[in-house]
Design a protein around this motif. Structure first.
Motif, PDB file in Angstrom:
ATOM      1  N   PRO A  62       0.797  -1.205  -0.123  1.00 28.52           N
ATOM      2  CA  PRO A  62       0.232  -0.090   0.167  1.00 28.52           C
ATOM      3  C   PRO A  62       0.887   1.176   0.066  1.00 28.52           C
ATOM      4  N   ASP A  63       0.516   2.215  -0.725  1.00 31.39           N
ATOM      5  CA  ASP A  63       1.300   3.298  -0.782  1.00 31.39           C
ATOM      6  C   ASP A  63       0.796   4.470  -0.226  1.00 31.39           C
ATOM      7  N   GLY A  64      -0.295   4.314   0.785  1.00 32.00           N
ATOM      8  CA  GLY A  64      -0.769   5.486   1.685  1.00 32.00           C
ATOM      9  C   GLY A  64      -1.970   6.097   0.929  1.00 32.00           C
ATOM     10  N   ARG A  65      -2.273   5.924  -0.102  1.00 36.24           N
ATOM     11  CA  ARG A  65      -3.548   6.568  -0.823  1.00 36.24           C
ATOM     12  C   ARG A  65      -4.647   6.100   0.096  1.00 36.24           C
ATOM     13  N   PRO A  66      -5.686   7.111   0.080  1.00 34.56           N
ATOM     14  CA  PRO A  66      -6.832   6.631   0.919  1.00 34.56           C
ATOM     15  C   PRO A  66      -7.570   5.681   0.152  1.00 34.56           C
ATOM     16  N   THR A  67      -8.380   4.822   0.548  1.00 31.71           N
ATOM     17  CA  THR A  67      -9.242   3.794   0.081  1.00 31.71           C
ATOM     18  C   THR A  67     -10.762   4.352   0.270  1.00 31.71           C
ATOM     19  N   LEU A  68     -11.681   3.593  -0.457  1.00 28.45           N
ATOM     20  CA  LEU A  68     -13.012   4.188  -0.378  1.00 28.45           C
ATOM     21  C   LEU A  68     -13.773   3.573   0.719  1.00 28.45           C
ATOM     22  N   THR A  69     -13.265   2.150   1.215  1.00 29.67           N
ATOM     23  CA  THR A  69     -13.844   1.692   2.298  1.00 29.67           C
ATOM     24  C   THR A  69     -12.655   1.301   3.554  1.00 29.67           C
ATOM     25  N   THR A  70     -13.363   0.977   4.512  1.00 26.87           N
ATOM     26  CA  THR A  70     -12.334   0.832   5.946  1.00 26.87           C
ATOM     27  C   THR A  70     -13.059  -0.523   6.284  1.00 26.87           C
ATOM     28  N   SER A  71     -11.920  -1.458   6.571  1.00 25.93           N
ATOM     29  CA  SER A  71     -12.235  -2.550   7.445  1.00 25.93           C
ATOM     30  C   SER A  71     -11.224  -2.381   8.442  1.00 25.93           C
ATOM     31  N   PRO A  72     -11.879  -2.474   9.835  1.00 19.32           N
ATOM     32  CA  PRO A  72     -11.052  -2.444  10.902  1.00 19.32           C
ATOM     33  C   PRO A  72     -10.004  -3.671  10.968  1.00 19.32           C
ATOM     34  N   ALA A  73     -10.326  -4.971  10.459  1.00 20.06           N
ATOM     35  CA  ALA A  73      -9.245  -5.943  10.522  1.00 20.06           C
ATOM     36  C   ALA A  73      -8.161  -5.635   9.642  1.00 20.06           C
ATOM     37  N   ALA A  74      -8.385  -5.210   8.198  1.00 20.17           N
ATOM     38  CA  ALA A  74      -7.413  -4.839   7.265  1.00 20.17           C
ATOM     39  C   ALA A  74      -6.546  -3.616   7.710  1.00 20.17           C
ATOM     40  N   LEU A  75      -7.181  -2.727   8.454  1.00 20.30           N
ATOM     41  CA  LEU A  75      -6.593  -1.583   9.028  1.00 20.30           C
ATOM     42  C   LEU A  75      -5.316  -2.002  10.098  1.00 20.30           C
ATOM     43  N   ALA A  76      -6.077  -2.891  10.986  1.00 19.89           N
ATOM     44  CA  ALA A  76      -5.193  -3.430  11.987  1.00 19.89           C
ATOM     45  C   ALA A  76      -4.144  -4.264  11.669  1.00 19.89           C
ATOM     46  N   ALA A  77      -4.267  -5.314  10.651  1.00 15.47           N
ATOM     47  CA  ALA A  77      -3.353  -6.221  10.005  1.00 15.47           C
ATOM     48  C   ALA A  77      -2.333  -5.465   9.201  1.00 15.47           C
ATOM     49  N   HIS A  78      -3.077  -4.613   8.276  1.00 12.10           N
ATOM     50  CA  HIS A  78      -1.971  -4.116   6.971  1.00 12.10           C
ATOM     51  C   HIS A  78      -1.894  -2.870   7.006  1.00 12.10           C
ATOM     52  N   GLY A  79      -2.620  -2.014   7.875  1.00  9.65           N
ATOM     53  CA  GLY A  79      -2.411  -0.758   7.785  1.00  9.65           C
ATOM     54  C   GLY A  79      -2.917   0.276   6.620  1.00  9.65           C
TER      55      GLY A  79
END
Length: 120
Positions: A62-79
């Motif tokens: 991931p290069d830091g660009r914002p995503t349209l959706t947010t999964s708490p699990a993805a955010l915790a595991a992969h930033g």
């Protein structure tokens, strides 16, 4: 460049990935590359899908660009809010845009998002 980015659970099969891709495309452009995070790029089902579609498979961070959706699990595991969306954006290159939010396979084992790069 048109990139299909994937996020998925370890137990996802090739049909889960294909289902997510079909849902993400929804009649839109066909991908030119399949992408996911480096830690997921060796997954057998993803390699099988890339082979089935005769597309290259890229491991991208991931290069830091914002995503349209947010999964708490993805955010915790992969930033990142969405592994699929982040992978699609990174693979499609600078200036890429998502054609829509990630799609989820009917069995909820895989997600896919499509990004289109500036070259189109």
């Amino acid at each position: 460049m048109i990139a299909a980015g994937f996020g998925f659970r370890e137990g996802a099969g090739v049909e889960s990935l294909a289902d997510a891709l079909q849902a993400a495309r929804a009649g839109g452009p066909a991908p030119e590359v399949i992408a996911t995070l480096p830690a997921k790029a060796g997954h057998d089902a993803l390699r099988a899908l890339a082979d089935r579609l005769a597309l290259p498979l890229r491991a991208v961070a991931p290069d830091g660009r914002p995503t349209l959706t947010t999964s708490p699990a993805a955010l915790a595991a992969h930033g990142t809010g969405s592994v699929a969306e982040a992978a699609a954006l990174a693979a499609a290159g600078p200036g890429a845009r998502l054609i829509g939010p990630r799609a989820i396979s009917s069995d909820r084992m895989a997600t896919c998002a499509i990004a289109v790069g500036e070259t189109l």
